[in-house]
Design a protein around this motif. Structure first.
Motif: not given
Length: 370
Positions: A52, A56-57, A60, A86, A89, A92-94, A96, A123, A131
């Protein structure tokens, strides 16, 4: 020896806490909580991660802060991002962000299928725990900041004291694992089963096992699941102890009352059972606690309580709403009833902590009847 707040303390800066103010003195008195709230932030955001990534952290966290309508917290996380949008992204980010929105806005609506969606998006269990911790922690941060600003008499967004009622609880016949599920808020002792596999104790290093055992976590599925990110769990545990297990200030039963109120607002039947039971035992007012638990969805949580408990319940409920709607009128009423800055800080921190705790309990597993 005289203690001062460190210049590196994030919430001190974002809340504009004057160094010579009563609130600053109260946070110094609660130095363990202050230190480990900051330590939790560093554990979540200071280093990059394999599963992660830091960008990306931060993406989010920025979005979660925005959903909670804290403009300064949102700007902080946006300021650490090279690309604060965001929407750019990957999938995978979406995935999250979809998970993060559910945790932020409607945590009691989570199901095991939602975690399976994350797994299909790439994930793994360790990353899902990180997350979930991140989303829950930023939810906690936003409420701390609002509470600190209110105690200090600073302006807040959405300053009207809107009413907040009890949440509904998701009623099902049985848990995902086939155990009998509770159908009402209760003071009885419940069990909790995870939707992700708790990490077996033998898979931790000997030093990690010692850390879990020292904190009484080695035999708990919940804590061995959170132990998939042990540095964050350790800071979170120390934050919890610094908020709830300290002398002076707000009476312990009132801190437990605040935890139960937050859990009612969020629909967390497990946390409500634990902390309502503690509040009832310490206050010797089990009927008053049961009245709180029996409040129907949308009902006024403070109905029928003493003036002091009414004021504390109304404030805790308003701080627990998403976004929070605690207002200057709530603080004024609490001060009229004799609460000073340290007691107000304890009330804020006990309430806000359950924005963190509830979101983990509700979205990583579910309670069952023992």
């Amino acid at each position: 020896m005289t203690h001062t707040l460190t210049a590196a303390d994030l919430l001190d800066r974002l809340a504009n806490i004057a160094p010579d103010s009563p609130l600053a003195a109260a946070r110094i008195t609660r130095d363990a909580a202050t230190q480990h709230i900051q330590g939790s932030y560093l554990a979540l955001f200071a280093d990059d991660g394999i599963d992660f990534s830091l960008p990306d952290r931060l993406a989010v966290a920025r979005q979660v802060a925005e959903w909670h309508e804290d403009s300064r917290l949102t700007a902080h996380y946006a300021g650490r991002l090279s690309n604060p949008d965001p929407g750019t992204g990957g999938s995978r980010l979406q995935s999250a962000l979809h998970h993060a929105e559910r945790l932020s806005r409607h945590p009691s609506a989570a199901t095991p299928a939602h975690l399976e969606e994350l797994r299909r998006a790439g994930w793994g269990p360790d990353a899902i725990v990180t997350l979930s911790q991140l989303v829950a922690y930023v939810s906690f941060q936003s409420r701390l900041l609002r509470g600190y600003r209110l105690i200090a008499g600073q302006p807040v967004d959405n300053p009207l004291p809107l009413p907040v009622g009890a949440a509904a609880w998701r009623t099902v016949g049985a848990t995902h694992g086939g155990r009998p599920a509770p159908h009402a808020f209760t003071q009885r002792e419940l069990g909790w089963e995870p939707w992700l596999a708790a990490k077996p104790l033998k898979e931790f290093t000997l030093q990690q096992q010692a850390t879990l055992e020292h904190n009484g976590h080695a035999d708990s599925d919940y804590f061995r699941l959170l132990g998939r990110n042990l540095p964050v769990l350790e800071q979170r545990t120390l934050t919890d102890k610094g908020i709830f297990y300290t002398a002076g200030g707000l009476a312990r039963q009132e801190r437990e009352l605040a935890a139960a109120v937050a859990s009612k607002v969020n629909g967390c039947i497990y946390c409500a059972s634990v902390h309502a039971r503690k509040a009832a035992q310490l206050s010797k007012q089990p009927d008053d606690i049961q009245r709180l638990l029996d409040t129907p969805p949308g009902g006024k949580l403070s109905a029928g309580q003493s003036p002091r408990w009414q004021a504390e319940i109304d404030f805790a409920a308003a701080l627990s709403a998403t976004p929070a709607v605690a207002a200057p009128e709530h603080i004024a009423r609490l001060r009229e009833l004799g609460l000073g800055d340290l007691e107000l800080l304890d009330l804020v921190q006990a309430t806000a902590f359950f924005a963190w705790a509830n979101r983990l309990m509700l979205t990583l597993g579910e309670p069952f009847e023992k």
